[in-house]
Every structure is written in structure tokens, then in C-alpha cells.
Design a protein around this motif. Structure first.
Motif, PDB file in Angstrom:
ATOM      1  N   GLN A 144       0.834  -1.210   0.000  1.00  0.00           N
ATOM      2  CA  GLN A 144       0.000   0.000   0.000  1.00  0.00           C
ATOM      3  C   GLN A 144       0.868   1.260   0.000  1.00  0.00           C
ATOM      4  OE1 GLN A 144      -0.610  -2.666   1.978  1.00  0.00           O
ATOM      5  NE2 GLN A 144      -2.433  -3.358   0.880  1.00  0.00           N
ATOM      6  N   ASN A 145       1.951   1.228   0.771  1.00  0.00           N
ATOM      7  CA  ASN A 145       2.854   2.383   0.822  1.00  0.00           C
ATOM      8  C   ASN A 145       3.476   2.667  -0.541  1.00  0.00           C
ATOM      9  OD1 ASN A 145       2.427   2.780   3.562  1.00  0.00           O
ATOM     10  ND2 ASN A 145       4.110   1.424   4.164  1.00  0.00           N
ATOM     11  N   GLU A 146       3.839   1.577  -1.241  1.00  0.00           N
ATOM     12  CA  GLU A 146       4.459   1.737  -2.557  1.00  0.00           C
ATOM     13  C   GLU A 146       3.475   2.280  -3.587  1.00  0.00           C
ATOM     14  OE1 GLU A 146       5.965  -2.079  -3.484  1.00  0.00           O
ATOM     15  OE2 GLU A 146       7.712  -1.936  -2.153  1.00  0.00           O
ATOM     16  N   MET A 147       2.231   1.945  -3.417  1.00  0.00           N
ATOM     17  CA  MET A 147       1.208   2.348  -4.385  1.00  0.00           C
ATOM     18  C   MET A 147       0.608   3.715  -4.091  1.00  0.00           C
ATOM     19  SD  MET A 147       0.722   0.167  -6.840  1.00  0.00           S
ATOM     20  CE  MET A 147      -0.890   0.707  -7.417  1.00  0.00           C
ATOM     21  N   GLU A 148       0.820   4.239  -2.890  1.00  0.00           N
ATOM     22  CA  GLU A 148       0.123   5.462  -2.478  1.00  0.00           C
ATOM     23  C   GLU A 148       0.413   6.651  -3.386  1.00  0.00           C
ATOM     24  OE1 GLU A 148       0.549   6.469   1.644  1.00  0.00           O
ATOM     25  OE2 GLU A 148      -1.305   5.429   2.138  1.00  0.00           O
ATOM     26  N   ALA A 149       1.696   6.858  -3.732  1.00  0.00           N
ATOM     27  CA  ALA A 149       2.059   8.000  -4.568  1.00  0.00           C
ATOM     28  C   ALA A 149       1.362   7.920  -5.930  1.00  0.00           C
ATOM     29  CB  ALA A 149       3.573   8.053  -4.755  1.00  0.00           C
ATOM     30  N   GLU A 150       1.389   6.723  -6.537  1.00  0.00           N
ATOM     31  CA  GLU A 150       0.754   6.541  -7.840  1.00  0.00           C
ATOM     32  C   GLU A 150      -0.764   6.736  -7.747  1.00  0.00           C
ATOM     33  OE1 GLU A 150      -0.058   2.988 -11.093  1.00  0.00           O
ATOM     34  OE2 GLU A 150       1.664   2.820  -9.738  1.00  0.00           O
ATOM     35  N   LEU A 151      -1.356   6.182  -6.690  1.00  0.00           N
ATOM     36  CA  LEU A 151      -2.807   6.319  -6.490  1.00  0.00           C
ATOM     37  C   LEU A 151      -3.192   7.781  -6.279  1.00  0.00           C
ATOM     38  CD1 LEU A 151      -3.568   3.293  -4.119  1.00  0.00           C
ATOM     39  CD2 LEU A 151      -4.272   3.541  -6.502  1.00  0.00           C
ATOM     40  N   ALA A 152      -2.343   8.486  -5.515  1.00  0.00           N
ATOM     41  CA  ALA A 152      -2.625   9.893  -5.223  1.00  0.00           C
ATOM     42  C   ALA A 152      -2.597  10.737  -6.491  1.00  0.00           C
ATOM     43  CB  ALA A 152      -1.623  10.428  -4.206  1.00  0.00           C
ATOM     44  N   ILE A 153      -1.616  10.485  -7.345  1.00  0.00           N
ATOM     45  CA  ILE A 153      -1.515  11.240  -8.599  1.00  0.00           C
ATOM     46  C   ILE A 153      -2.731  10.971  -9.489  1.00  0.00           C
ATOM     47  CG2 ILE A 153      -0.194  11.522 -10.726  1.00  0.00           C
ATOM     48  CD1 ILE A 153       2.323  10.881  -9.104  1.00  0.00           C
ATOM     49  N   LYS A 154      -3.148   9.722  -9.558  1.00  0.00           N
ATOM     50  CA  LYS A 154      -4.324   9.371 -10.359  1.00  0.00           C
ATOM     51  C   LYS A 154      -5.581  10.052  -9.823  1.00  0.00           C
ATOM     52  CE  LYS A 154      -2.717   4.918 -12.137  1.00  0.00           C
ATOM     53  NZ  LYS A 154      -2.947   3.453 -12.176  1.00  0.00           N
ATOM     54  N   GLU A 155      -5.688  10.098  -8.495  1.00  0.00           N
ATOM     55  CA  GLU A 155      -6.837  10.767  -7.883  1.00  0.00           C
ATOM     56  C   GLU A 155      -6.807  12.265  -8.175  1.00  0.00           C
ATOM     57  OE1 GLU A 155      -9.513   9.810  -6.345  1.00  0.00           O
ATOM     58  OE2 GLU A 155      -9.082   7.666  -6.340  1.00  0.00           O
ATOM     59  N   ILE A 156      -5.608  12.845  -8.089  1.00  0.00           N
ATOM     60  CA  ILE A 156      -5.468  14.282  -8.379  1.00  0.00           C
ATOM     61  C   ILE A 156      -5.901  14.578  -9.811  1.00  0.00           C
ATOM     62  CG2 ILE A 156      -3.784  16.141  -8.718  1.00  0.00           C
ATOM     63  CD1 ILE A 156      -2.195  14.941  -6.367  1.00  0.00           C
ATOM     64  N   ALA A 157      -5.429  13.755 -10.750  1.00  0.00           N
ATOM     65  CA  ALA A 157      -5.778  13.961 -12.161  1.00  0.00           C
ATOM     66  C   ALA A 157      -7.289  13.865 -12.376  1.00  0.00           C
ATOM     67  CB  ALA A 157      -5.061  12.930 -13.026  1.00  0.00           C
ATOM     68  N   THR A 158      -7.913  12.886 -11.718  1.00  0.00           N
ATOM     69  CA  THR A 158      -9.362  12.698 -11.856  1.00  0.00           C
ATOM     70  C   THR A 158     -10.122  13.897 -11.303  1.00  0.00           C
ATOM     71  OG1 THR A 158      -9.133  10.294 -11.684  1.00  0.00           O
ATOM     72  CG2 THR A 158     -11.315  11.216 -11.249  1.00  0.00           C
TER      73      THR A 158
END
Length: 301
Positions: free
Chosen positions: A238-252
Motif C-alpha cells: 500500500q505504501n508503494e502504491m500510495e504515490a501513484e494512487l494519489a496522482i491518479k486521484e489528483i488527475a481525476t
């Protein structure tokens, strides 16, 4: 004499009809068995009295009462034979039901009730099965607990609920649960939590922790056990994925509300940050993701 109520089986009522006729004739004296023939169903026999069909019996009943051609029967004897035969039929049905796996008293009762045996017959059969230890609710509960501990990894609350549904008394349940230590509960809860966490890689660490605790409690463990589980888990994925998930959420979010705040960029990022906090992202992850998004904005929009 009626031991079973089969409203849809005319053959049964035919049997009852014949028995009633013979019992009425017996008011004038006893009757003689003139013929015994095997039924198509293995272990069942037809009894003929005075050259007419009277009733069917189980092989065990034939042996018990020494029924053979020429035997004289009184009204009382026929009623006793019928009663015993009903018990034998219910007993055999119960044994067949028990042959597949362990059953509780309630399960056997409901099975025989479904087969439409009368209560007095069912209770006699249950008493016999208890005496022979074919039914033992304490042993059933202990076996269920062992399966829950070593196979299904259920928590105490789920075990209590399941055993109550099977008709096990609260006293027996509480006694049996003494064999499920807090240490064993924690070990099992950690095991199911680890397995569950493997499917939660695309959520934030905060959300993953919340979902794990809810999952553990849904499996019947206490809130205290659910809380104790978390420190034993690894949230590296989850820690490794958080940055990528956050960027995707920001873009959305950006694509959805950017136009509304095109003249007020600070308000735009305030709204985006708020929505990210709600989704469980930490401040450090949010700040890093925003910085990266601004550098790569053209790729995301």
C-alpha cells in the motif's frame, strides 16, 4: 394407529385404512398372520392377517416380535408393533442422516420433522440416539470449534452464532469456547488479515488498516483483537502504491473541477487536498503527489 403424517402419500393412508379395519375386527378376537412377503424396498415386509394385507414392517420388527405365518395377534399387539415399527423407520432415517457428518440434536429433530414423523416418535428416537452416543451436542460443539480454529479461522462470535443456530445450549457453547485462547484468536485473526490484505493493494495504508479491522470483526473477532492485529501486518504494498494512487486521484479530481476554479488556483488545490484527505492519503503523500503532478500535468490531462 398413526405415527407419521404423509398427506401426499395415498399408500400410507391405505395402510392406515386397512389397519383400522383389522383393529375393528379384533374387537371380536385375535387375528392370524397368513402371509409375510418382502417389499421391493430392502428390509421391509408386508404382513397379511386373515388373508388380507394389514400393514408393513421393518425386518428388525419382524425379528423382535417373532412374526411368522400362523402367529396370532391381538389389537394391543398390533398397535405395539406399529408403534415400534414407526420408531424403527425414524431411527433408520436418522442413522442415514448421521452417516454423512456430525449432527446436532436440533438438526436430527428437524430432519425427522421434515419427514413428518410425529413428535412422540421423534423424541423416542432422539433419546435412543443420545443413549448410544450417536448424538452428542457437546462433542458436536467441540468438533465445530476445532474446525473453526484450524480450518475456517472463525472468531468466537461467529462460532457462537453458528452453534446457536444448530440448537446448542448457551452453557455448552460457553464451556467449549474456553478452549479458544486469546493467543489462538490473535494468531488466526492475523492469518486471515494477511490473506485479506493481499487483495487490498490499490487503497491507501489508512484505508487498508480500516478495512482489515472491519474484516476481522466480521469474521467474529472482538474489536480488541482487530486492533491488535494491525501492528503484525505489513502495508508495504500500500505504501508503494500510495504515490501513484494519489496522482491518479489528483488527475481525476482536477479534470472534474478545474474549470470551476480556473480563476482561483489556491481554491482549486484546497478542494483537491480536501478530497485526498477524505480518501485516506497522508499530508506528505499529498504534497509529493501534487508536486509530481504539476511537473507531469500535460501527461495526466
Amino acid at each position: 394407529f398413526v405415527c407419521i403424517n404423509r398427506s401426499r402419500e395415498s399408500s400410507f393412508y391405505s395402510t392406515v385404512y386397512f389397519v383400522k379395519i383389522f383393529l375393528s375386527r379384533l374387537e371380536c378376537g385375535s387375528m392370524v398372520i397368513t402371509k409375510i412377503e418382502a417389499q421391493k424396498k430392502k428390509g421391509r415386509y408386508n404382513i397379511y392377517l386373515n388373508d388380507a394385507f394389514a400393514f408393513g414392517v421393518d425386518e428388525a420388527t419382524v425379528v423382535k416380535y417373532a412374526l411368522f405365518k400362523g402367529t396370532e395377534l391381538t389389537k394391543e399387539q398390533i398397535e405395539e408393533i406399529q408403534h415400534d415399527d414407526c420408531i424403527q423407520q425414524a431411527y433408520q432415517k436418522a442413522l442415514h442422516f448421521l452417516n454423512f457428518k456430525l449432527r446436532s440434536t436440533k438438526e436430527v429433530y428437524e430432519k425427522l420433522e421434515k419427514l413428518e414423523f410425529d413428535d412422540d416418535i421423534i423424541n423416542e428416537v432422539l433419546g435412543k440416539l443420545h443413549e448410544q452416543n450417536f448424538i452428542n451436542d457437546t462433542f458436536y460443539a467441540e468438533s465445530y470449534l476445532n474446525q473453526a480454529k484450524f480450518v475456517t479461522f472463525k472468531g468466537p462470535k461467529s462460532i457462537v452464532f453458528d452453534l446457536q443456530k444448530k440448537g446448542i445450549s448457551d452453557k455448552v457453547i460457553q464451556t467449549v469456547l474456553e478452549g479458544y485462547s486469546l493467543k489462538e484468536q490473535l494468531e488466526n485473526a492475523i492469518q486471515i488479515a494477511q490473506a485479506y490484505l493481499k487483495g487490498q493493494k490499490r487503497v491507501t495504508t489508512k484505508v487498508a488498516k480500516q478495512k482489515v479491522k472491519v474484516f476481522v470483526m466480521q469474521k467474529g473477532y472482538s474489536k480488541e483483537i482487530a486492533e491488535e492485529v494491525v501492528p503484525f501486518l505489513s502495508f508495504e504494498a500500500q505504501n508503494e502504491m500510495e504515490a501513484e494512487l494519489a496522482i491518479k486521484e489528483i488527475a481525476t479530481i482536477y479534470r472534474r473541477i478545474a474549470k470551476k476554479y480556473e480563476d482561483n488556483e489556491s481554491a482549486l488545490w484546497y478542494q483537491i487536498k480536501g478530497k485526498l484527505y477524505q480518501k485516506g492519503f497522508t499530508s506528505s503523500v499529498i504534497e509529493q503527489a501534487i508536486a509530481q503532478f504539476e511537473m507531469e500535468k500535460e501527461e495526466w490531462i
